[in-house]
Write a protein that holds these residues in place. Structure first.
Motif, PDB file in Angstrom:
ATOM      1  N   ALA A 147       0.827  -1.208   0.000  1.00  0.00           N
ATOM      2  CA  ALA A 147       0.000   0.000   0.000  1.00  0.00           C
ATOM      3  C   ALA A 147       0.859   1.255   0.000  1.00  0.00           C
ATOM      4  O   ALA A 147       0.515   2.258  -0.646  1.00  0.00           O
ATOM      5  CB  ALA A 147      -0.930  -0.016   1.207  1.00  0.00           C
ATOM      6  N   GLU A 148       1.975   1.225   0.743  1.00  0.00           N
ATOM      7  CA  GLU A 148       2.872   2.390   0.776  1.00  0.00           C
ATOM      8  C   GLU A 148       3.425   2.689  -0.616  1.00  0.00           C
ATOM      9  O   GLU A 148       3.520   3.846  -1.018  1.00  0.00           O
ATOM     10  CB  GLU A 148       4.031   2.150   1.748  1.00  0.00           C
ATOM     11  N   ALA A 149       3.808   1.635  -1.349  1.00  0.00           N
ATOM     12  CA  ALA A 149       4.355   1.826  -2.687  1.00  0.00           C
ATOM     13  C   ALA A 149       3.312   2.418  -3.623  1.00  0.00           C
ATOM     14  O   ALA A 149       3.606   3.313  -4.430  1.00  0.00           O
ATOM     15  CB  ALA A 149       4.877   0.501  -3.233  1.00  0.00           C
ATOM     16  N   VAL A 150       2.086   1.932  -3.531  1.00  0.00           N
ATOM     17  CA  VAL A 150       1.014   2.464  -4.365  1.00  0.00           C
ATOM     18  C   VAL A 150       0.780   3.945  -4.045  1.00  0.00           C
ATOM     19  O   VAL A 150       0.613   4.779  -4.944  1.00  0.00           O
ATOM     20  CB  VAL A 150      -0.273   1.648  -4.174  1.00  0.00           C
ATOM     21  N   HIS A 151       0.801   4.285  -2.754  1.00  0.00           N
ATOM     22  CA  HIS A 151       0.638   5.681  -2.330  1.00  0.00           C
ATOM     23  C   HIS A 151       1.750   6.563  -2.899  1.00  0.00           C
ATOM     24  O   HIS A 151       1.486   7.635  -3.463  1.00  0.00           O
ATOM     25  CB  HIS A 151       0.647   5.751  -0.803  1.00  0.00           C
ATOM     26  N   VAL A 152       2.994   6.118  -2.749  1.00  0.00           N
ATOM     27  CA  VAL A 152       4.124   6.905  -3.248  1.00  0.00           C
ATOM     28  C   VAL A 152       4.044   7.064  -4.760  1.00  0.00           C
ATOM     29  O   VAL A 152       4.284   8.152  -5.304  1.00  0.00           O
ATOM     30  CB  VAL A 152       5.457   6.258  -2.820  1.00  0.00           C
TER      31      VAL A 152
END
Length: 247
Positions: A147-152
């Motif tokens: 999820a963090e990667a998608v957000h970034v």
């Protein structure tokens, strides 16, 4: 002339890849059974050759029973004989072999073989970074994008590029096919030690997702996150990862 650590890592990673390709080519195994056979065959060769070539060093391998005795060693070979077992079993090319040497906790030597592509990248022969004259690309897991990667990626306007093994993803950044590999879904030292060494030698930013250095040969080899990216993107990627909060 004695074989250097870099030469040893490259030779063994490449040889393990050849063993894995030969097993694939036989065609009598597939899927999980092929992956298990490949893991066992490649690991047996790697550990045998490392013990013969560097008898005073310790080994941490995904496929070997761990021993706390390695913690007393300055030099520890960290090995993943088959990174991307699923991709290997499916006949894809995005799997890898990792052979790394950590010295006093630092990923100092690394070789990542990409046998499906016929290449081995090493810390001893850094790959010049290609100019990124295209939209940003961020690598994520094929099966569980963090999820963090998608957000970034959304905040940086980066295209998501799904790929298999950690080694394949990290080397895609080294080879200029992508720009950022941010992972928070949990890994182990053998998943990223060799990729980290190769990426750092190529001039990329390599750290934990909080910006701290990655340390190896820990009592618990679990490593939950990492960031490998072009240096000019690191500050923004780290800032955006830090601001992320799950819904």
């Amino acid at each position: 002339m004695a074989e250097s650590d870099e030469q040893l890592a490259e030779r063994l990673a490449t040889a393990a890849g050849q063993i894995l390709l030969a097993l694939q080519a036989k065609g009598d195994l597939a899927g999980k059974a092929l992956g298990q056979a490949g893991d066992e065959a490649a690991n047996a060769m790697l550990c045998r050759e490392l013990r013969a070539a560097r008898p005073d060093d310790a080994i941490l391998s995904e496929e070997e029973k761990d021993s706390a005795a390695r913690l007393a060693h300055s030099r520890v070979w960290i090995v993943d004989p088959l990174d991307g077992t699923r991709e290997y079993g499916e006949g894809r090319s995005d799997w890898a072999v990792h052979v790394a040497l950590a010295v006093d906790g630092v990923a100092s030597v690394g070789a990542v073989a990409l046998p499906g592509l016929g290449i081995t990248l090493t810390s001893g022969a850094p790959t010049p970074l290609a100019p990124a004259n295209r939209p940003l690309k961020m690598l994520v897991s094929r099966t569980r994008p963090a999820a963090e990667a998608v957000h970034v990626a959304e905040r940086m306007g980066a295209e998501l590029l799904a790929m298999g093994s950690a080694g394949a993803k990290a080397m895609a950044v080294v080879r200029g096919e992508a720009d950022i590999y941010l992972h928070t879904g949990g890994q182990y030292e053998w998943d990223n030690c060799a990729p980290a060494a190769v990426a750092a030698a190529a001039g990329l930013h390599v750290s934990r997702v909080d910006g701290s250095p990655i340390r190896y040969n820990n009592a618990n080899p679990y490593l939950p996150d990492l960031l490998i990216c072009r240096t000019e993107l690191a500050d923004e990627a780290l800032r955006l990862a830090a601001e992320f909060s799950p819904a």
